[in-house]
Design a protein around this motif. Structure first.
Motif, PDB file in Angstrom:
ATOM      1  N   CYS A  64      32.808   8.154  -1.874  1.00 12.91           N
ATOM      2  CA  CYS A  64      31.949   7.082  -1.351  1.00 12.91           C
ATOM      3  C   CYS A  64      30.701   6.915  -2.207  1.00 12.91           C
ATOM      4  N   VAL A  65      30.085   8.039  -2.557  1.00 12.46           N
ATOM      5  CA  VAL A  65      28.840   7.980  -3.319  1.00 12.46           C
ATOM      6  C   VAL A  65      29.094   7.397  -4.710  1.00 12.46           C
ATOM      7  N   THR A  66      30.190   7.788  -5.347  1.00 13.26           N
ATOM      8  CA  THR A  66      30.515   7.243  -6.669  1.00 13.26           C
ATOM      9  C   THR A  66      30.655   5.732  -6.614  1.00 13.26           C
ATOM     10  N   ARG A  67      31.364   5.244  -5.607  1.00 16.67           N
ATOM     11  CA  ARG A  67      31.523   3.798  -5.463  1.00 16.67           C
ATOM     12  C   ARG A  67      30.189   3.115  -5.219  1.00 16.67           C
ATOM     13  N   TYR A  68      29.373   3.715  -4.377  1.00 15.52           N
ATOM     14  CA  TYR A  68      28.063   3.149  -4.060  1.00 15.52           C
ATOM     15  C   TYR A  68      27.204   3.032  -5.323  1.00 15.52           C
ATOM     16  N   GLN A  69      27.186   4.077  -6.147  1.00 16.90           N
ATOM     17  CA  GLN A  69      26.366   4.076  -7.355  1.00 16.90           C
ATOM     18  C   GLN A  69      26.894   3.071  -8.381  1.00 16.90           C
ATOM     19  N   GLU A  70      28.199   2.912  -8.465  1.00 18.04           N
ATOM     20  CA  GLU A  70      28.761   1.928  -9.395  1.00 18.04           C
ATOM     21  C   GLU A  70      28.327   0.511  -9.018  1.00 18.04           C
ATOM     22  N   VAL A  71      28.365   0.188  -7.730  1.00 20.66           N
ATOM     23  CA  VAL A  71      27.953  -1.155  -7.296  1.00 20.66           C
ATOM     24  C   VAL A  71      26.461  -1.343  -7.521  1.00 20.66           C
ATOM     25  N   GLN A  72      25.668  -0.305  -7.297  1.00 20.74           N
ATOM     26  CA  GLN A  72      24.245  -0.381  -7.590  1.00 20.74           C
ATOM     27  C   GLN A  72      24.009  -0.734  -9.061  1.00 20.74           C
ATOM     28  N   GLY A  73      24.772  -0.110  -9.940  1.00 18.62           N
ATOM     29  CA  GLY A  73      24.636  -0.398 -11.371  1.00 18.62           C
ATOM     30  C   GLY A  73      24.970  -1.842 -11.700  1.00 18.62           C
ATOM     31  N   ARG A  74      25.995  -2.408 -11.051  1.00 18.11           N
ATOM     32  CA  ARG A  74      26.344  -3.808 -11.308  1.00 18.11           C
ATOM     33  C   ARG A  74      25.239  -4.751 -10.851  1.00 18.11           C
TER      34      ARG A  74
END
Length: 633
Positions: free
Chosen positions: A182-192
């Motif tokens: 979950c955290v990995t996905r959250y951080q990836e979207v934050q980067g976008r």
């Protein structure tokens, strides 16, 4: 080959401050040990009180343990914050140094917005890992110590707890796995989102001029539902783990207390031991602490993975050779550079004799700026090599390479500080006289002196047009000096008069060594010793501007520039030049060393637009120069 990059990883898992992290681990463990001693002390005190025996000393022991636990908790909090701050600062320094060592390739792959998100947010989350590891050891020591204490009171108590322990272990394992995803996905979207915001900030004038603020806001926030879904999933995972642990932990505690009651009824344990057993059951099932620690570690591991993606990009390597004495002869041999799987430069062979000026011209997308970047090793070719005075650039030391090549760009980056510091950027010890001489050559001295604080004016406090910013960038390049000066469209925002004056100064002693100019104006090309005509990533021809002008396709290169300038609202030159002989077939390279063509003197009036007196333009060339002129703001 040597590599300029950030420091290497510190040994072990204790981060950049291993001594502090070790002390934190010891303090946390000591706090856990004190917490494990407290139930036994309380139980002993209760037994003495029930037996009407003196218990004052044991009461003092309990008070001392409570005070020690509070003190150790305060020290742990301070040390944890210090370790996290040091680790975060170290990661940010290392990531920043590595990105700068990798160069433009890092920005091309990740984008500036995503890089900033990793540098700021992800580095802060990854920086919590050493402190979290130290605290995790203490968090694990608590339940293990509590189970051992239960076994010391009675093996039956430990057996009851251990019967349900595997269920708790499975819950924690599933929680750690799901949380990291979950955290990995959250951080990836934050980067976008950060990348889209960075693009919008960089193009704010275009957005405002087009009146598309609402559309850009919607584009930036388009991933927000995905971010919200990832965030809600994190809460659901953590809530489910907490709920399940809350359902199981009381059952285990109740089982321990029930067995302790049975043992008390059989006079196998005392009342104080029952009290201690109940407290140890709570410590043994302290899943809440473990859940928090595991969640923190999962976030830190996910953030570390995003940082490792950047750190996996190999930095630029440098050699150990020094440049021999020479005039600055530049040579490109079979240079090919790919972008997006396409050969933007395709087997380019080019020679620029030392001390001469070469203008690189071509239509948009021909690869001019990429050729300029390759010539100064701001980027690496995929094949082929670039030599300066016979030495491949990749074999030069970092300091020798950067000392020998200066750059000026279309949009120079002014990084803060005073104007004098900006012009002298990169110089070991820039003297005021050198800075002012370079500013005069770039025709920046007049407008700098008009500022209230002159050269001591901060960049942020210096209002300037696009042309004035370009002049500051040119002054920086002139102050830098070196054997090779690369101007990547660095005259595009100047009016024709200022451009003519700077070019004249440039070609007549303003900058020593060899000069490579990316030119979009015919006037700039006409003043160079030689012109390299780039088409489709290859050198179509090399020759004098007036010779190439006889070719209609060459004239079309500058006609495209006029149309593009009109579309952007800029004033463009037409740059017509008279006829001259030009041999059939493309020329493979420039003039040989020692055979540089003699510079033409800069004529006035029509010559500033590339038209010799009495020469009529050929068919297809513009009839007269564009009127007006001024710097773009």
């Amino acid at each position: 080959m040597t590599t300029r990059t950030a420091p290497q990883d510190p040994p072990g898992l204790l981060g950049p401050a291993p001594a502090r992290c070790l002390v934190l681990c010891l303090v946390s463990t000591a706090g856990t040990g004190a917490a494990l001693l407290l139930p036994a002390a309380l139980g002993r005190t209760l037994d003495l009180l029930l037996a009407r025996e003196p218990a004052a000393s044991w009461a003092l022991y309990c008070a001392a343990l409570l005070l020690l636990i509070a003190l150790l908790d305060a020290v742990e909090t301070v040390l944890g914050g210090t370790v996290t701050a040091l680790s975060t600062a170290w990661l940010r320094r290392r990531l920043t140094g590595h990105v700068l060592a990798v160069g433009p390739r890092a920005t091309a792959r990740f984008g500036p917005g995503d890089l900033v998100a990793r540098l700021v947010g992800n580095a802060a989350q990854a920086g919590t890992a050493p402190a979290a590891r130290a605290a995790l050891f203490a968090a694990l020591a608590g339940p293990v110590g509590a189970v051992v204490a239960l076994g010391l009171i009675s093996p039956w108590l430990a057996a009851v707890f251990l019967a349900g322990a595997p269920v708790l272990a499975l819950l924690l394992r599933a929680f750690a796995r799901d949380t990291r995803e979950c955290v990995t996905r959250y951080q990836e979207v934050q980067g976008r989102i950060a990348q889209a915001l960075s693009e919008a900030v960089g193009g704010h004038r275009t957005i405002r001029a087009a009146g598309t603020e609402d559309r850009e806001t919607a584009r930036i926030l388009r991933p927000l539902p995905e971010l919200s879904a990832a965030g809600h999933r994190m809460w659901r995972v953590q809530g489910r783990a907490s709920g399940q642990s809350v359902a199981i932990a009381p059952l285990l505690q109740l089982g321990v207390v029930a067995v302790a009651g049975v043992l008390l009824a059989r006079h196998l344990v005392t009342v104080g031991e029952v009290l201690a057993a109940s407290r140890y059951a709570v410590l043994a099932t302290g899943v809440g602490v473990l859940v928090g620690q595991l969640a923190g570690l999962a976030r830190a591991r996910a953030a570390t993975g995003r940082l490792d993606e950047v750190l996996a990009e190999p930095p630029v390597e440098y050699g150990a050779r020094r440049l021999p004495p020479g005039p600055g002869r530049l040579e490109l041999r079979g240079v090919t550079a790919l972008r997006g799987g396409r050969a933007v430069l395709d087997g380019v062979d080019l020679v620029v004799p030392g001390g001469t000026t070469l203008a690189v011209v071509g239509r948009s997308g021909a690869g001019k700026s990429l050729l300029a970047a390759v010539a100064g090793r701001l980027t690496e070719p995929d094949s082929g090599e670039v030599l300066l005075d016979g030495v491949p650039l990749r074999e030069l030391t970092h300091d020798d390479l950067r000392r020998s090549i200066a750059f000026a760009f279309e949009r120079p980056a002014l990084l803060g500080g005073t104007l004098e510091e900006e012009i002298g950027l990169g110089l070991p010890s820039p003297s005021p006289a050198r800075v002012r001489r370079a500013a005069r050559t770039a025709h920046a001295d007049d407008f700098v002196r008009r500022l209230p604080d002159g050269y001591d004016t901060l960049v942020a406090d210096a209002p300037r047009s696009g042309g004035e910013s370009q002049r500051l960038g040119l002054a920086r390049a002139f102050a830098h000096g070196g054997r090779l000066l690369v101007l990547d469209d660095a005259l595009s925002s100047l009016d024709t008069v200022t451009e003519a004056r700077i070019t004249e100064a440039l070609l007549n002693g303003g900058a020593a060594g060899t000069r490579l100019l990316v030119a979009h104006r015919a006037t700039t090309a006409s003043r160079a010793d030689t012109v390299a005509w780039l088409e489709g990533g290859r050198i179509r021809a090399v020759g004098r501007h007036e010779e190439l002008w006889r070719v209609a396709e060459y004239r079309g290169v500058f006609a495209e520039g006029v149309e593009a300038g009109a579309a952007e609202g800029d004033v463009a030159d037409t740059g017509v030049v008279g006829a001259g002989a030009w041999g059939a077939g493309p020329v493979a390279s420039g003039a040989p060393d020692g055979g540089a063509p003699k510079r033409r003197p800069l004529e006035r009036a029509a010559s500033e637009h590339g038209v010799p007196d009495g020469a009529a333009p050929e068919s297809g060339a513009p009839g007269k120069p564009a009127s007006g002129g001024g710097e773009s703001s």
